[in-house]
Scaffold this motif. Structure first.
Motif, PDB file in Angstrom:
ATOM      1  N   LEU A 187       0.846  -1.185   0.000  1.00 32.69           N
ATOM      2  CA  LEU A 187       0.000   0.000   0.000  1.00 32.69           C
ATOM      3  C   LEU A 187       0.887   1.241   0.000  1.00 32.69           C
ATOM      4  O   LEU A 187       1.701   1.426   0.895  1.00 32.69           O
ATOM      5  CB  LEU A 187      -0.910   0.010   1.233  1.00 32.69           C
ATOM      6  CG  LEU A 187      -1.914  -1.135   1.359  1.00 32.69           C
ATOM      7  CD1 LEU A 187      -2.629  -1.070   2.700  1.00 32.69           C
ATOM      8  CD2 LEU A 187      -2.924  -1.108   0.215  1.00 32.69           C
ATOM      9  N   ASP A 188       0.757   2.068  -1.029  1.00 28.88           N
ATOM     10  CA  ASP A 188       1.543   3.299  -1.108  1.00 28.88           C
ATOM     11  C   ASP A 188       0.758   4.358  -1.867  1.00 28.88           C
ATOM     12  O   ASP A 188      -0.444   4.203  -2.118  1.00 28.88           O
ATOM     13  CB  ASP A 188       2.909   3.045  -1.770  1.00 28.88           C
ATOM     14  CG  ASP A 188       2.782   2.359  -3.130  1.00 28.88           C
ATOM     15  OD1 ASP A 188       1.775   2.624  -3.830  1.00 28.88           O
ATOM     16  OD2 ASP A 188       3.675   1.579  -3.495  1.00 28.88           O
ATOM     17  N   GLU A 189       1.430   5.424  -2.259  1.00 33.07           N
ATOM     18  CA  GLU A 189       0.759   6.535  -2.928  1.00 33.07           C
ATOM     19  C   GLU A 189       0.187   6.130  -4.286  1.00 33.07           C
ATOM     20  O   GLU A 189      -0.746   6.759  -4.801  1.00 33.07           O
ATOM     21  CB  GLU A 189       1.731   7.715  -3.130  1.00 33.07           C
ATOM     22  CG  GLU A 189       2.288   8.307  -1.833  1.00 33.07           C
ATOM     23  CD  GLU A 189       3.419   7.457  -1.255  1.00 33.07           C
ATOM     24  OE1 GLU A 189       4.037   6.672  -2.012  1.00 33.07           O
ATOM     25  OE2 GLU A 189       3.657   7.565  -0.043  1.00 33.07           O
ATOM     26  N   GLN A 190       0.745   5.090  -4.886  1.00 32.85           N
ATOM     27  CA  GLN A 190       0.286   4.651  -6.200  1.00 32.85           C
ATOM     28  C   GLN A 190      -0.910   3.695  -6.136  1.00 32.85           C
ATOM     29  O   GLN A 190      -1.494   3.360  -7.159  1.00 32.85           O
ATOM     30  CB  GLN A 190       1.424   3.946  -6.959  1.00 32.85           C
ATOM     31  CG  GLN A 190       2.399   4.896  -7.654  1.00 32.85           C
ATOM     32  CD  GLN A 190       3.271   5.646  -6.659  1.00 32.85           C
ATOM     33  OE1 GLN A 190       3.880   5.038  -5.776  1.00 32.85           O
ATOM     34  NE2 GLN A 190       3.336   6.964  -6.793  1.00 32.85           N
ATOM     35  N   THR A 191      -1.268   3.254  -4.947  1.00 31.39           N
ATOM     36  CA  THR A 191      -2.371   2.303  -4.810  1.00 31.39           C
ATOM     37  C   THR A 191      -3.684   2.936  -5.271  1.00 31.39           C
ATOM     38  O   THR A 191      -4.044   4.031  -4.835  1.00 31.39           O
ATOM     39  CB  THR A 191      -2.523   1.841  -3.343  1.00 31.39           C
ATOM     40  OG1 THR A 191      -1.305   1.233  -2.913  1.00 31.39           O
ATOM     41  CG2 THR A 191      -3.664   0.829  -3.220  1.00 31.39           C
ATOM     42  N   MET A 192      -4.376   2.262  -6.167  1.00 29.21           N
ATOM     43  CA  MET A 192      -5.676   2.731  -6.655  1.00 29.21           C
ATOM     44  C   MET A 192      -6.758   2.140  -5.753  1.00 29.21           C
ATOM     45  O   MET A 192      -7.014   0.942  -5.776  1.00 29.21           O
ATOM     46  CB  MET A 192      -5.887   2.285  -8.107  1.00 29.21           C
ATOM     47  CG  MET A 192      -4.877   2.878  -9.080  1.00 29.21           C
ATOM     48  SD  MET A 192      -5.067   4.674  -9.287  1.00 29.21           S
ATOM     49  CE  MET A 192      -6.626   4.742 -10.131  1.00 29.21           C
ATOM     50  N   HIS A 193      -7.376   2.983  -4.952  1.00 28.94           N
ATOM     51  CA  HIS A 193      -8.387   2.518  -4.011  1.00 28.94           C
ATOM     52  C   HIS A 193      -9.779   2.545  -4.651  1.00 28.94           C
ATOM     53  O   HIS A 193     -10.168   3.556  -5.243  1.00 28.94           O
ATOM     54  CB  HIS A 193      -8.371   3.376  -2.742  1.00 28.94           C
ATOM     55  CG  HIS A 193      -7.127   3.219  -1.929  1.00 28.94           C
ATOM     56  ND1 HIS A 193      -6.931   2.154  -1.074  1.00 28.94           N
ATOM     57  CD2 HIS A 193      -5.999   3.980  -1.864  1.00 28.94           C
ATOM     58  CE1 HIS A 193      -5.748   2.276  -0.495  1.00 28.94           C
ATOM     59  NE2 HIS A 193      -5.153   3.361  -0.964  1.00 28.94           N
ATOM     60  N   PRO A 194     -10.533   1.466  -4.528  1.00 26.84           N
ATOM     61  CA  PRO A 194     -11.889   1.416  -5.094  1.00 26.84           C
ATOM     62  C   PRO A 194     -12.808   2.473  -4.484  1.00 26.84           C
ATOM     63  O   PRO A 194     -12.630   2.878  -3.326  1.00 26.84           O
ATOM     64  CB  PRO A 194     -12.376   0.009  -4.732  1.00 26.84           C
ATOM     65  CG  PRO A 194     -11.137  -0.781  -4.471  1.00 26.84           C
ATOM     66  CD  PRO A 194     -10.148   0.188  -3.901  1.00 26.84           C
TER      67      PRO A 194
END
Length: 300
Positions: A187-194
């Motif tokens: 989990l980081d800044e690039q994670t695309m959260h639904p």
């Protein structure tokens, strides 16, 4: 009452987000959980002798203390000092180790069934408190309706159900460890959260396409690269007319949502012919309270 027969229903995740990893190692999630008509049949029988006997139609399924249904029975016997034992017969249809809560729903059925059989009169809150110690999905499986799941899965809020529609289920011939997936999730800044809140709103509006447009599962970032067949199944479903397709839970099962029965039946046959999946089912949502059917906001 000496015997009880129950339907332990499968679930899918219309959206699955992992918010953060806590210091204790657990992950906080935000998920939309939907039950299906697909189920395992659970028969529980009281015996005069003490002890727990589990039987199953699957030869590879553990029937001793490794089985979560066995663990559920043991918790009930130990917690409430039950002198009689039980025979638990599990007829499995839900794919095993597949991201559909197959074990958790069997566990929930045993907790519920033994509560009834032995006249313990436990309310659902108490059953959920027992269930969460056995598995994060068990409280939801006791709830048996569409819900927003938060925390580590124990905070459940009833929400509007998915409207009735065909759902194609396909599990490839691989199994996935939920523990492994969460341990390797980054989990980081690039994670695309639904957009979980958007899915909840679309469900409340009766907007099937509003739900399918937002369907996403952050755990795919781990499972799909390790098992590319999952992506192949998704593409196959989309090519066969699914409005959208997604991996359920930690995988590897994929579900496709359809807006047309004939398309779904043809897609089911196409999936069988493709050889991509070992277990294939065409099912529908299971909803305790059927809401008024509303017209979809966008034609396709």
């Amino acid at each position: 009452m000496d015997t009880i027969r129950l339907k332990a229903r499968a679930k899918i995740n219309l959206g699955l987000d992992v918010v953060r990893r806590r210091e204790d190692g657990y992950h906080e999630v935000k998920m939309v959980m939907q039950m299906l008509r697909l189920y395992d049949q659970i028969d529980i029988e009281k015996t005069q002798e003490s002890g727990i006997l589990v039987r199953s139609n699957l030869s590879f399924l553990p029937t001793d203390e490794r089985n979560i249904a066995y663990k559920a029975a043991k918790v009930m016997i130990d917690q409430f000092g039950l002198e009689q034992g039980v025979i638990i017969r599990i007829e499995k249809h839900i794919p095993v180790a597949a991201g559909m809560a197959g074990g958790s729903t069997d566990c929930a059925a045993v907790l519920y069934g033994m509560n009834k059989l032995f006249g313990l009169r436990l309310n659902q809150k108490k059953l959920r408190e027992l269930g969460v110690k056995l598995g994060a999905d068990v409280p939801y499986c006791l709830m048996r309706q569409t819900a927003l799941s938060e925390g580590i899965g124990e905070i459940l809020t009833p929400i509007s159900p998915l409207q009735d529609c065909p759902i194609l289920i396909a599990k490839p011939s691989v199994s996935v460890s939920t523990r492994h997936v969460y341990e390797h999730l980054k989990l980081d800044e690039q994670t695309m959260h639904p957009d979980i809140d958007g899915i909840v709103t679309a469900l409340a509006d009766g907007d099937l396409y509003g739900v399918t447009d937002r369907m996403a599962n952050v755990l795919e970032t781990v499972t799909v690269p390790e098992h590319p067949v999952i992506d192949e199944i998704k593409k196959q479903m989309m090519a066969s007319g699914a409005v959208n397709a997604l991996m359920s839970g930690s995988g590897p099962t994929v579900f496709g949502i359809f807006d047309d029965e004939e398309k779904a039946k043809k897609a089911c046959e196409d999936m069988k012919a493709s050889g991509l999946a070992r277990q294939i089912y065409l099912t529908r949502p299971f909803n305790q309270k059927i809401k008024d059917t509303r017209k979809n906001k966008r034609k396709r």
